[in-house]
Design a protein around this motif. Sequence first.
Motif, PDB file in Angstrom:
ATOM      1  N   GLY A  64       0.945  -1.049  -0.063  1.00  0.00           N
ATOM      2  CA  GLY A  64       0.165   0.180  -0.011  1.00  0.00           C
ATOM      3  C   GLY A  64       0.974   1.064  -0.017  1.00  0.00           C
ATOM      4  O   GLY A  64       0.714   2.242  -0.479  1.00  0.00           O
ATOM      5  N   ALA A  65       1.863   1.167   0.764  1.00  0.00           N
ATOM      6  CA  ALA A  65       2.940   2.319   0.744  1.00  0.00           C
ATOM      7  C   ALA A  65       3.464   2.488  -0.521  1.00  0.00           C
ATOM      8  O   ALA A  65       4.067   3.655  -0.902  1.00  0.00           O
ATOM      9  CB  ALA A  65       3.660   1.959   1.850  1.00  0.00           C
ATOM     10  N   VAL A  66       3.767   1.357  -1.263  1.00  0.00           N
ATOM     11  CA  VAL A  66       4.358   1.568  -2.631  1.00  0.00           C
ATOM     12  C   VAL A  66       3.362   2.404  -3.264  1.00  0.00           C
ATOM     13  O   VAL A  66       3.886   3.426  -4.303  1.00  0.00           O
ATOM     14  CB  VAL A  66       4.427   0.264  -3.273  1.00  0.00           C
ATOM     15  CG1 VAL A  66       5.023   0.495  -4.668  1.00  0.00           C
ATOM     16  CG2 VAL A  66       5.898  -0.460  -2.521  1.00  0.00           C
ATOM     17  N   VAL A  67       1.914   1.998  -3.432  1.00  0.00           N
ATOM     18  CA  VAL A  67       1.166   2.996  -4.154  1.00  0.00           C
ATOM     19  C   VAL A  67       1.148   4.628  -3.786  1.00  0.00           C
ATOM     20  O   VAL A  67       1.428   5.234  -4.503  1.00  0.00           O
ATOM     21  CB  VAL A  67      -0.130   2.357  -3.879  1.00  0.00           C
ATOM     22  CG1 VAL A  67      -1.402   3.395  -4.648  1.00  0.00           C
ATOM     23  CG2 VAL A  67      -0.513   0.972  -4.500  1.00  0.00           C
ATOM     24  N   ILE A  80       7.282  12.210   3.208  1.00  0.00           N
ATOM     25  CA  ILE A  80       6.382  11.594   4.062  1.00  0.00           C
ATOM     26  C   ILE A  80       6.150  10.104   3.289  1.00  0.00           C
ATOM     27  O   ILE A  80       6.266   9.051   4.070  1.00  0.00           O
ATOM     28  CB  ILE A  80       5.057  12.288   4.202  1.00  0.00           C
ATOM     29  CG1 ILE A  80       5.040  13.300   5.150  1.00  0.00           C
ATOM     30  CG2 ILE A  80       4.079  11.269   5.183  1.00  0.00           C
ATOM     31  CD1 ILE A  80       5.689  13.215   6.500  1.00  0.00           C
ATOM     32  N   ALA A  81       5.800  10.039   2.165  1.00  0.00           N
ATOM     33  CA  ALA A  81       5.577   8.736   1.473  1.00  0.00           C
ATOM     34  C   ALA A  81       6.718   8.023   1.569  1.00  0.00           C
ATOM     35  O   ALA A  81       6.609   6.746   1.880  1.00  0.00           O
ATOM     36  CB  ALA A  81       4.948   9.082   0.158  1.00  0.00           C
ATOM     37  N   GLY A  82       7.915   8.728   1.336  1.00  0.00           N
ATOM     38  CA  GLY A  82       9.237   7.839   1.268  1.00  0.00           C
ATOM     39  C   GLY A  82       9.420   7.412   2.729  1.00  0.00           C
ATOM     40  O   GLY A  82       9.834   6.006   2.731  1.00  0.00           O
ATOM     41  N   GLY A  83       9.300   8.294   3.568  1.00  0.00           N
ATOM     42  CA  GLY A  83       9.776   7.932   5.107  1.00  0.00           C
ATOM     43  C   GLY A  83       8.844   6.778   5.428  1.00  0.00           C
ATOM     44  O   GLY A  83       9.349   5.831   5.954  1.00  0.00           O
ATOM     45  N   LEU A  84       7.586   6.641   5.163  1.00  0.00           N
ATOM     46  CA  LEU A  84       6.538   5.692   5.447  1.00  0.00           C
ATOM     47  C   LEU A  84       7.058   4.368   4.677  1.00  0.00           C
ATOM     48  O   LEU A  84       7.056   3.346   5.424  1.00  0.00           O
ATOM     49  CB  LEU A  84       5.235   6.014   4.759  1.00  0.00           C
ATOM     50  CG  LEU A  84       3.983   4.987   5.062  1.00  0.00           C
ATOM     51  CD1 LEU A  84       3.923   4.689   6.555  1.00  0.00           C
ATOM     52  CD2 LEU A  84       2.761   5.163   4.369  1.00  0.00           C
ATOM     53  N   LEU A  85       7.311   4.321   3.401  1.00  0.00           N
ATOM     54  CA  LEU A  85       7.696   2.910   2.624  1.00  0.00           C
ATOM     55  C   LEU A  85       9.079   2.649   3.439  1.00  0.00           C
ATOM     56  O   LEU A  85       9.217   1.415   3.794  1.00  0.00           O
ATOM     57  CB  LEU A  85       7.909   3.728   1.442  1.00  0.00           C
ATOM     58  CG  LEU A  85       8.200   2.083   0.388  1.00  0.00           C
ATOM     59  CD1 LEU A  85       7.242   0.922   0.433  1.00  0.00           C
ATOM     60  CD2 LEU A  85       8.452   2.411  -1.121  1.00  0.00           C
TER      61      LEU A  85
END
Length: 193
Positions: free
Chosen positions: A144-147, A165-170
């Motif tokens: 889901g984080a990849v999306v 944020i997206a990169g840190g989450l993934l």
Amino acid sequence: MAETVDTADRKSIAIPLGAFAAGAVVALLLGVFSKVHDPTLDGTTTLGFNDVRDMKVVVSTVIGVLAVGQLVGALWIYGKLGIKAPSWLGTAHRASGALALLLAVFVGYHCIWAFGFQTGTTAHGYEVPARAIVHEVLACMVFGAVVVKVVAVRSRRAPGWFLPIAGGLLFSLLIVVVLTSAGWYIDEKGWPS
């Protein structure tokens, strides 16, 4: 004029909200499929290792190393390391990210197909530990984080905070998934043969 700015702000926030919603749906669908799927070793490979688990430990360790490389590369590209990034770094960052994703899909397939989503007591009579359940949930969340990350990279209208944020989450999810699987396995049983 104030109404135009307000509309633009709402429009830009819609991108991360939509991405997080789509990512949540992907993670949920993977989790549901993993739970209802009848796990089997048919259709899996060991790449020459003793078994599927040994292969997954080695490949997951490579994914973890690539994830750390992604973090360092991103910090370098965005000037957070205090040294100028070489011109080839962007290409290397994208290529290593694509390789990490490809390997994650490979390992994820083997996890889902061979083991499924296990909770409670297995058919073999052993209690599934909390570590394994956390691993399974977070592994579904990785995809889901990849999306979310792909949307963040591709969108030009998203707020500036969205990509980090997206990169840190993934990155965080990948590292925890690697530590709750390969890290745990290596600590308990040593490096696979």
